[in-house]
Design a protein around this motif. Structure first.
Motif, PDB file in Angstrom:
ATOM      1  N   GLY A  13       0.798  -1.225   0.000  1.00 36.01           N
ATOM      2  CA  GLY A  13       0.000   0.000   0.000  1.00 36.01           C
ATOM      3  C   GLY A  13       0.831   1.275   0.000  1.00 36.01           C
ATOM      4  N   TYR A  14       2.130   1.162  -0.207  1.00 33.19           N
ATOM      5  CA  TYR A  14       3.012   2.328  -0.147  1.00 33.19           C
ATOM      6  C   TYR A  14       2.650   3.327  -1.239  1.00 33.19           C
ATOM      7  CZ  TYR A  14       7.349   4.942   0.527  1.00 33.19           C
ATOM      8  OH  TYR A  14       8.270   5.919   0.786  1.00 33.19           O
ATOM      9  N   ASP A  15       2.633   4.589  -0.890  1.00 32.22           N
ATOM     10  CA  ASP A  15       2.351   5.658  -1.856  1.00 32.22           C
ATOM     11  C   ASP A  15       3.614   5.907  -2.677  1.00 32.22           C
ATOM     12  OD1 ASP A  15       1.685   7.901  -3.300  1.00 32.22           O
ATOM     13  OD2 ASP A  15       1.511   9.219  -1.548  1.00 32.22           O
ATOM     14  N   MET A  16       3.647   5.398  -3.902  1.00 23.78           N
ATOM     15  CA  MET A  16       4.826   5.550  -4.751  1.00 23.78           C
ATOM     16  C   MET A  16       5.028   7.001  -5.164  1.00 23.78           C
ATOM     17  SD  MET A  16       6.316   2.687  -4.705  1.00 23.78           S
ATOM     18  CE  MET A  16       7.501   2.707  -6.037  1.00 23.78           C
ATOM     19  N   GLY A  17       4.025   7.845  -4.925  1.00 25.55           N
ATOM     20  CA  GLY A  17       4.185   9.277  -5.149  1.00 25.55           C
ATOM     21  C   GLY A  17       5.299   9.845  -4.282  1.00 25.55           C
ATOM     22  N   ALA A  18       5.520   9.248  -3.101  1.00 28.59           N
ATOM     23  CA  ALA A  18       6.600   9.707  -2.215  1.00 28.59           C
ATOM     24  C   ALA A  18       7.965   9.475  -2.876  1.00 28.59           C
ATOM     25  CB  ALA A  18       6.521   8.990  -0.869  1.00 28.59           C
ATOM     26  N   ARG A  20       8.432   9.253  -6.195  1.00 30.41           N
ATOM     27  CA  ARG A  20       8.463  10.188  -7.320  1.00 30.41           C
ATOM     28  C   ARG A  20       8.873  11.589  -6.843  1.00 30.41           C
ATOM     29  NH1 ARG A  20       6.051   8.146 -11.831  1.00 30.41           N
ATOM     30  NH2 ARG A  20       4.807   6.277 -11.552  1.00 30.41           N
ATOM     31  N   ASP A  21       8.314  12.029  -5.713  1.00 27.88           N
ATOM     32  CA  ASP A  21       8.667  13.343  -5.154  1.00 27.88           C
ATOM     33  C   ASP A  21      10.130  13.384  -4.727  1.00 27.88           C
ATOM     34  OD1 ASP A  21       6.059  14.202  -5.566  1.00 27.88           O
ATOM     35  OD2 ASP A  21       5.465  13.939  -3.461  1.00 27.88           O
ATOM     36  N   GLU A  45       5.726  -0.561  -9.887  1.00 27.82           N
ATOM     37  CA  GLU A  45       4.526  -0.423  -9.067  1.00 27.82           C
ATOM     38  C   GLU A  45       3.710  -1.709  -9.139  1.00 27.82           C
ATOM     39  OE1 GLU A  45       2.549   3.498  -8.746  1.00 27.82           O
ATOM     40  OE2 GLU A  45       3.800   4.005 -10.492  1.00 27.82           O
ATOM     41  N   ASN A  54       5.878  -3.089  -5.094  1.00 27.87           N
ATOM     42  CA  ASN A  54       6.289  -1.693  -5.193  1.00 27.87           C
ATOM     43  C   ASN A  54       7.775  -1.677  -4.896  1.00 27.87           C
ATOM     44  OD1 ASN A  54       3.777  -0.501  -5.703  1.00 27.87           O
ATOM     45  ND2 ASN A  54       3.268  -0.442  -3.538  1.00 27.87           N
ATOM     46  N   TYR A  56      11.647   0.659  -5.398  1.00 27.77           N
ATOM     47  CA  TYR A  56      12.561   1.677  -5.882  1.00 27.77           C
ATOM     48  C   TYR A  56      13.886   0.963  -6.083  1.00 27.77           C
ATOM     49  CZ  TYR A  56      15.592   5.835  -5.803  1.00 27.77           C
ATOM     50  OH  TYR A  56      16.511   6.798  -6.110  1.00 27.77           O
TER      51      TYR A  56
END
Length: 191
Positions: A13-18, A20-21, A45, A54, A56
């Protein structure tokens, strides 16, 4: 040439937007790193392009061991360790590097495979090194093949403009590419 990659597998459930930011804020920091051929800031993702996780997973091609060591011991790697814990950083010795056509990598493909037993090792390695040339001819912007002799494993890495590379492997999205020494990565096989 030396290849290196670490993988940070994140909760489902990790927000991959973090991520990306983070890359948007910090990715430029390696745009002029001495000894770095290139760093591809990669993510997968869960549920996209066949990814079960998910993740990195930046991938590096180093021109010099000094540059790689400066990154690992001189502070660049510390930021990742501070934020996520210290990941294992896999390293491979470069066998071949080739460039294809195109300029804007959007996706990366990575395939790891065991070095086959039997036969002449020189022939097996020659065939693996030829994969970089084949990928570049099939549409990859660039392709590299490297080997980890402690595990007897090849890694084939390539960058693509399209999300359907013409090869098998794990597909990653490229968030940023730092390539200060890409023009100095030696082309062809490395022996």
């Amino acid at each position: 040439m030396h290849a290196m990659q670490y993988e940070l597998t994140l909760p489902a459930g990790y927000d991959m937007g973090a991520i990306r930011d983070r890359v948007a804020r910090r990715g430029h920091l390696l745009d002029d790193w001495d000894g770095l051929g290139l760093k591809a800031y990669l993510i997968r993702e869960r549920g996209l392009r066949g990814s079960p996780v998910n993740q990195y997973a930046p991938f590096y091609l180093w021109n010099t061991v000094d540059g790689m060591n400066s990154f690992l011991w001189g502070g660049g790697f510390q930021g990742v360790s501070d934020a996520f814990g210290r990941p294992s950083a896999r390293q491979w010795t470069g066998l071949a590097y080739e460039e294809g056509e195109g300029a804007h990598p959007r996706f990366a493909l990575r395939r790891r495979q065991p070095v086959p037993d039997g036969g002449m090792l020189a022939d097996v390695v020659e065939e693996a090194a030829g994969e970089a040339r084949r990928l570049a001819e099939d549409g990859a912007l660039l392709a590299a093949t490297a080997v980890d002799t402690s595990r007897w494993e090849f890694v084939h890495f390539s960058l693509w403009e399209q999300d359907t590379p013409k090869a098998d492997g794990e597909v990653f999205e490229v968030l940023h590419l730092s390539a200060p020494g890409r023009d100095r990565l030696p082309r062809g096989r490395r022996w």
